[in-house]
Design an enzyme around this catalytic site. Structure first.
Site, PDB file in Angstrom:
ATOM      1  N   CYS A 143      -3.393   0.139  -2.447  1.00 27.82           N
ATOM      2  CA  CYS A 143      -4.493  -0.823  -2.547  1.00 27.82           C
ATOM      3  C   CYS A 143      -5.812  -0.154  -2.189  1.00 27.82           C
ATOM      4  CB  CYS A 143      -4.214  -2.052  -1.682  1.00 27.82           C
ATOM      5  SG  CYS A 143      -3.790  -1.671   0.004  1.00 27.82           S
ATOM      6  N   GLU A 147      -3.430  -9.671   1.838  1.00 23.78           N
ATOM      7  CA  GLU A 147      -3.900  -8.289   1.615  1.00 23.78           C
ATOM      8  C   GLU A 147      -3.804  -8.048   0.119  1.00 23.78           C
ATOM      9  OE1 GLU A 147      -5.072  -6.106   3.755  1.00 23.78           O
ATOM     10  OE2 GLU A 147      -4.710  -7.293   5.561  1.00 23.78           O
ATOM     11  N   ASN A 203       4.731  -1.007  -3.783  1.00 21.08           N
ATOM     12  CA  ASN A 203       4.190   0.354  -3.569  1.00 21.08           C
ATOM     13  C   ASN A 203       4.612   0.981  -2.240  1.00 21.08           C
ATOM     14  OD1 ASN A 203       2.549  -1.491  -2.245  1.00 21.08           O
ATOM     15  ND2 ASN A 203       0.669  -0.340  -2.610  1.00 21.08           N
ATOM     16  N   GLU A 205      -4.561  -7.514   9.146  1.00 26.59           N
ATOM     17  CA  GLU A 205      -3.298  -7.047   9.701  1.00 26.59           C
ATOM     18  C   GLU A 205      -3.645  -5.960  10.703  1.00 26.59           C
ATOM     19  OE1 GLU A 205      -0.943  -6.428   5.824  1.00 26.59           O
ATOM     20  OE2 GLU A 205       0.444  -7.526   7.135  1.00 26.59           O
TER      21      GLU A 205
END
Ligand code: ADP
Length: 466
Positions: A274, A240, A144, A447
């Protein structure tokens, strides 16, 4: 062939080749090198050999390489951005954002460091904390945001003294391979290696005994396999993963003012984010007007080839995802009411009309599962306590939004939601200083921010006698 692998400082052909499809045409438009397992092993071995010398450099020395790399990325941002759009489908403006963002992120991390810090002073010793790199990092990215997510792993890993093997998703390898070429001109051999695969080397890479850390962005299902693979050598992991983020609308909003922002939070990147809003909850009093306004706005979104000027939404990135989204829409047609969209566009490519669904039960697949596409359900609620239970009643816990005329009320609601990030009257706002990650099955670790940077290091306490 133009798009090669980067192994041990050299651009090399793959043992195999990979056809890359433009999602706006559903046709192959480019072919690139594709590694086999032997090349993957060469890449890991090269990263392992390069580690001692890279680790031995000072932060400033590594930072200088990274500033240079950032400048070269900026100089080729147009090429990189166009590639992102060609392989991923997003409007060119957003492809270019990824390229520019990659450069900014490298500049930012190039100036970070972990000096020796004093942790404590006891009766007998001063205690310092040292942070050292871990070794070879495997950076595995999804389709993505191919470029942005790769650099989000590369930049912190490099400055802290790690070396890497980077593996993009099989349907979006090109921008990452070009990034590899640019990195080969700047970094010492082996510090970064980039391989493409046919979606079949992930297990070998994540299970490799010489890989010390796995930084993975992708689906929850694959993330669990990555975690299982970390066990053999107790690799450090950052995951993630997926989300099913709720957009919580309070009863004090101005519908006309907020609806465009709420819709944008669900439809950006054709919903393939996400942290996209994947369920919208509206108070009963505003339910009908909000549904009407969201549907009206969705029907006006310009869906087209991302290279065309004026395009606001591109296609879904790949056939598998396109078919999955259409399946969820078909299910929603049985379970609820499609207000707008609900079908593919009558043209080649993986285009789906932006779709808004109302009067759909909480148990419907579109509400329970992560759709990752341009379709969003709107649900009504009567009571805030009951709403919070519904919002939290999922295995996911990535992010979410609250939309309100009173941000203080928003803050109260946000504190009750089990996620890693909440935004009030905004979406996708981020900062290099703010850690990002999931609660529950949306991920492990962080992150960005100090916390995210620390995940690429090992802490050691050193007691020095007074
Ligand atoms: P999708 O299901 O949409 O293809 P994934 O989460 O599986 O998304 O893909 C994200 C990344 O994970 C890709 O680079 C993919 O090749 C990689 N991958 C797939 N399977 C594995 C695995 N078993 N271990 C590690 N990485 C994997």
């Amino acid at each position: 062939m133009q798009f090669k692998l980067l192994i041990d400082g050299k651009m090399v052909d793959g043992a195999r080749t990979l056809d890359v499809i433009n999602p706006a045409t559903a046709k192959v438009f480019e072919t690139c090198a594709c590694a086999d397992e032997a090349q993957l092993n060469e890449a890991v071995a090269a990263a392992k050999r390069a580690f001692p010398a890279w680790k031995a450099l000072s932060y400033a020395e590594r930072g200088a390489f990274m500033h240079e790399l950032a400048d070269r990325i900026m100089a080729r941002a147009d090429e990189l951005g166009r590639l992102v759009t060609a392989e991923q489908g997003k409007p060119l403006e957003f492809g270019l954002h990824e390229a520019h963002g990659a450069s900014f992120m490298l500049h930012h991390y190039a100036d970070r460091e972990f000096p020796l810090v004093q942790l404590a002073e006891t009766e007998t010793a001063i205690v310092y904390e040292q942070r050292s790199p871990l070794g070879v990092v495997a950076a595995i990215t999804p389709w993505n945001f191919p470029l942005a997510l790769a650099v989000m792993k590369i930049a912190p890993a490099l400055i802290t003294g790690n070396t890497l093997v980077v593996k993009p998703a099989a349907s979006t390898p090109l921008a990452t391979l070009l990034l590899g070429e640019i990195m080969s001109e700047v970094l010492p051999a082996g510090v970064i290696n980039v391989i493409a695969d046919a979606d079949d080397l992930g297990a070998a890479l994540t299970g490799h005994p010489d890989v010390a850390k796995l930084s993975f962005t992708g689906s929850t299902a694959t993330g669990k396999r990555v975690m299982a693979n970390a066990v053999s050598t107790l690799k450090r992991i950052t995951l993630e993963l997926g989300g099913n983020d709720a957009a919580i609308v309070l009863d004090d909003i101005d519908v006309a003012e907020m609806a465009p922002k709420i819709l944008q939070s669900a439809m950006l990147n054709a919903g393939q984010i996400c942290v996209a809003s994947k369920r919208i909850y509206a108070p009963r009093s505003l339910y009908e007007p909000l549904c009407d306004e969201l549907a009206r706005l969705a029907s006006e979104i310009v869906v087209d080839d991302g290279t065309k000027q004026g395009t606001q939404m591109g296609p879904v990135q790949n056939r598998k995802q396109y078919e999955r989204v259409l399946e969820l829409i078909a299910d929603s047609e049985r379970e609820g009411t499609i207000m707008t969209g609900g079908k593919p566009l009558d043209r080649e490519g993986y285009f789906i009309a932006p779709t808004v669904v109302k009067d759909i039960p909480e148990t419907a697949r579109l509400v329970r599962e992560e759709q990752f596409g341009p379709v969003v359900p709107v649900l009504a609620y009567d009571d805030l306590d009951e709403l919070i239970e519904r919002v939290n009643g999922t295995e996911f816990g990535l992010a979410g939004t609250v939309w309100t005329g009173n941000p203080q009320r928003g803050l109260e609601i946000a504190q009750r939601v089990e996620t890693g990030t909440m935004w009030i009257n905004m979406h996708m706002a981020s900062s290099f200083e703010v850690p990002m990650g999931g609660a529950k099955q949306s991920g492990l670790g962080r992150e960005l921010g100090e916390e995210g940077l620390k995940e690429f290091t090992q802490a050691k306490s050193i007691f020095v006698p007074i």
